[in-house]
Structures are given as structure tokens and as C-alpha cells.
Design an enzyme around this catalytic site. Structure first.
Site, PDB file in Angstrom:
ATOM      1  CG  ASN A  10       2.341   1.111   3.123  1.00 35.73           C
ATOM      2  OD1 ASN A  10       2.584   2.289   2.829  1.00 35.73           O
ATOM      3  ND2 ASN A  10       1.811   0.255   2.267  1.00 35.73           N
ATOM      4  CE  LYS A  12      -1.861   0.417   2.566  1.00 37.14           C
ATOM      5  NZ  LYS A  12      -2.948  -0.493   2.232  1.00 37.14           N
ATOM      6  CG  HIS A  95       1.415  -2.137  -1.432  1.00 40.02           C
ATOM      7  ND1 HIS A  95       0.084  -2.063  -1.791  1.00 40.02           N
ATOM      8  CD2 HIS A  95       1.435  -2.322  -0.093  1.00 40.02           C
ATOM      9  CE1 HIS A  95      -0.657  -2.188  -0.695  1.00 40.02           C
ATOM     10  NE2 HIS A  95       0.129  -2.346   0.345  1.00 40.02           N
ATOM     11  CD  GLU A  97      -2.898  -0.088  -1.395  1.00 37.84           C
ATOM     12  OE1 GLU A  97      -2.072   0.803  -1.147  1.00 37.84           O
ATOM     13  OE2 GLU A  97      -3.560  -0.663  -0.497  1.00 37.84           O
ATOM     14  CD  GLU A 166       0.966  -5.808   2.365  1.00 36.36           C
ATOM     15  OE1 GLU A 166       0.961  -5.328   3.499  1.00 36.36           O
ATOM     16  OE2 GLU A 166       0.777  -5.124   1.344  1.00 36.36           O
ATOM     17  N   GLY A 172      -6.921  -3.562   3.964  1.00 37.29           N
ATOM     18  CA  GLY A 172      -7.880  -2.484   4.183  1.00 37.29           C
ATOM     19  C   GLY A 172      -9.319  -2.963   4.279  1.00 37.29           C
ATOM     20  CB  SER A 210      -7.061  -6.484   8.097  1.00 42.36           C
ATOM     21  OG  SER A 210      -7.709  -5.840   7.006  1.00 42.36           O
TER      22      SER A 210
END
Ligand code: 13P
Length: 248
Positions: A10, A12, A95, A97, A166, A172, A210
Site C-alpha cells: 500500500n 499510500k 483503511h 486512515e 491492521e 507506521g 509495521s
């Protein structure tokens, strides 16, 4: 049940035509880089570039979001059918985010997954708890609620999706869920899928957060972890290839 592993990058909101070209060419050139299924999910403007650069390779590609609508007055939105026109196999939906920064609800994510399937794409549906939710012992309830909206909306088509667990606190941050923590949630998700579809044992459940070359193998060796959804490490060809090898 042995399932073929899947490793998805991904990107991003990263990349440029020049940087992508170098990364994709490096991925294509890596010997034995695809001992498992491999895909990369890029920003919309680069889907045409993925189609050109990855054609004829073993690497599949996809987008990072799609609209829940088929067409119409939705300025700035991109439909699943548009994404499919660029040869995409996958689209990430839900996701964290997007759930957090764009206030996407469980039902909207489910509707996006439905739109993806209708366009012939495989939605990679992300679920995961925040740190506060984990500390409040709400992990099971949160991921169950998120997946339940998808199962309710897709019904028997649920078998066609990929699920990605996730944990938000691991994205991250360099702080990975332990293989045992991840496996516990994956097993729970699979049990929930089993109650909804007869073929849950064959479904792919990815771990994301991660994942790096040095922790991928132990994560992927867990019974219900079928590969990874890789952020930062997917931007470096050698790292991404090493993660794919760890899935072999
Ligand atoms: P990182 O691998 O950078 O933690 O990102 C994980 C992720 O969000 C993939 O979708």
C-alpha cells in the site's frame, strides 16, 4: 488448510512517475520475487502506469479506495468500474486512515466493498482497533462490528473478499503486533467469517502494521495469517521483495 500467501504493498500517498518507474522495474527484475501472490496498490493517477509497467508480470495491482456509487454527481470520487478499466485486481477499502481522516463508517466501507465486487474487483477490507480500544479490551468487539457490517451487506459474496487486520497502533509506528496478538484476532475474524460463509477456511486474511523484512516470517507463519498489507516497506524494492520471500 493451506492457503496461498498474498503480499500487498500500500503505497499510500507516495510516489511520482519517475520514482514509481524505478520501483516497479526493480520489483519486476527481482529474481524469485514472487514466491507468493504479490500486488501493489497505488494512488489513482498512477494506475495507468501500473498497467503499463506490470503487464505480463506476476505482480497484480490495485487502488487504495473506491466510491460506493457507480456514477453521478460525486465530485472527486472514483468508481470501482473506472479502477477496473486499468486492469486492477484489488482495491483497498476501509483503511484506518480513511475511517479516521475521512470519517468513513462501517456501512460506507461495506458499501464500497459491494461496489468493488460489482465491478469485478477484489476488495481488501481493512479492520482494526485503536490503542485506546485495545487498552480498554475492546479489540474483539471493534473488529467484529467492522466485519459484521461487511458480512451483512455482502451476504454470500463475503467469500470473495480479502480481509486485512491492521491494528491502528501498529500502522507506521514501528510497533508491530506480536505474532500471537495478531493470530488471536485473525482466528477470531475467521470464526466470524465461518459463521457467514462455508468457504471461510479458504479466505485470505492479511496482517498489516509495521511489517518489515525482519518480522514478516514469524507473522506469516501463524495459522490464520495469510500474508501482509505493507505500507512503508513497500516503497523500497529490496524490502518489499524480502517480505514476499518471507511469505514463501
Ligand atoms: P506500515 O507498514 O507503514 O506500518 O503501514 C501499514 C498499512 O497501513 C498498510 O495498509
Amino acid at each position: 488448510m493451506s492457503r496461498r500467501k498474498l503480499v500487498v504493498g500500500n503505497w499510500k500517498m507516495n510516489g511520482s512517475l519517475a520514482a514509481n518507474a524505478a520501483l516497479l522495474d526493480a520489483l519486476r527484475a527481482l529474481p524469485g520475487a514472487a514466491p507468493c501472490d504479490v500486488a501493489v496498490c497505488a494512488p489513482f493517477p498512477y494506475l495507468a502506469q501500473l498497467q503499463t509497467r506490470l503487464a505480463g508480470s506476476t505482480i497484480a495491482w490495485g487502488a487504495q479506495d473506491c466510491s460506493a456509487h457507480a456514477s453521478g454527481a460525486f465530485t472527486g470520487e472514483v468508481s470501482a468500474a473506472m479502477i477496473a478499466e486499468f486492469g486492477c485486481r484489488y482495491v483497498i477499502v476501509g483503511h484506518s486512515e480513511r475511517r479516521t481522516l475521512h470519517a468513513e463508517s462501517d456501512q460506507l466501507v461495506a458499501d464500497k466493498a459491494k461496489a468493488a465486487l460489482a465491478a469485478g474487483l477484489t476488495p481488501i477490507v481493512c479492520v482494526g482497533e485503536t490503542l485506546a480500544q485495545r487498552e480498554a479490551d475492546e479489540t474483539a468487539a471493534v473488529v467484529k462490528r467492522q466485519l459484521s457490517a461487511v458480512i451483512h451487506t455482502l451476504a454470500h459474496c463475503t467469500a470473495q473478499i480479502v480481509v486485512a487486520y491492521e491494528p491502528v497502533w501498529a500502522i507506521g509506528t514501528g510497533r508491530t503486533a506480536s505474532p500471537e496478538q495478531a493470530q488471536e484476532v485473525h482466528a477470531l475474524l475467521r470464526r466470524q467469517l465461518q459463521a457467514a460463509t462455508a468457504t471461510a477456511a479458504a479466505m485470505t486474511i492479511l496482517y498489516g502494521g509495521s511489517v518489515k523484512a525482519d518480522n514478516a516470517a514469524t507473522l506469516f507463519s501463524q495459522a490464520d495469517i495469510d500474508g501482509g498489507l505493507i505500507g512503508g516497506a513497500s516503497l523500497v524494492a529490496a524490502d518489499f521483495a524480502a517480505i514476499a520471500r518471507a511469505a514463501a
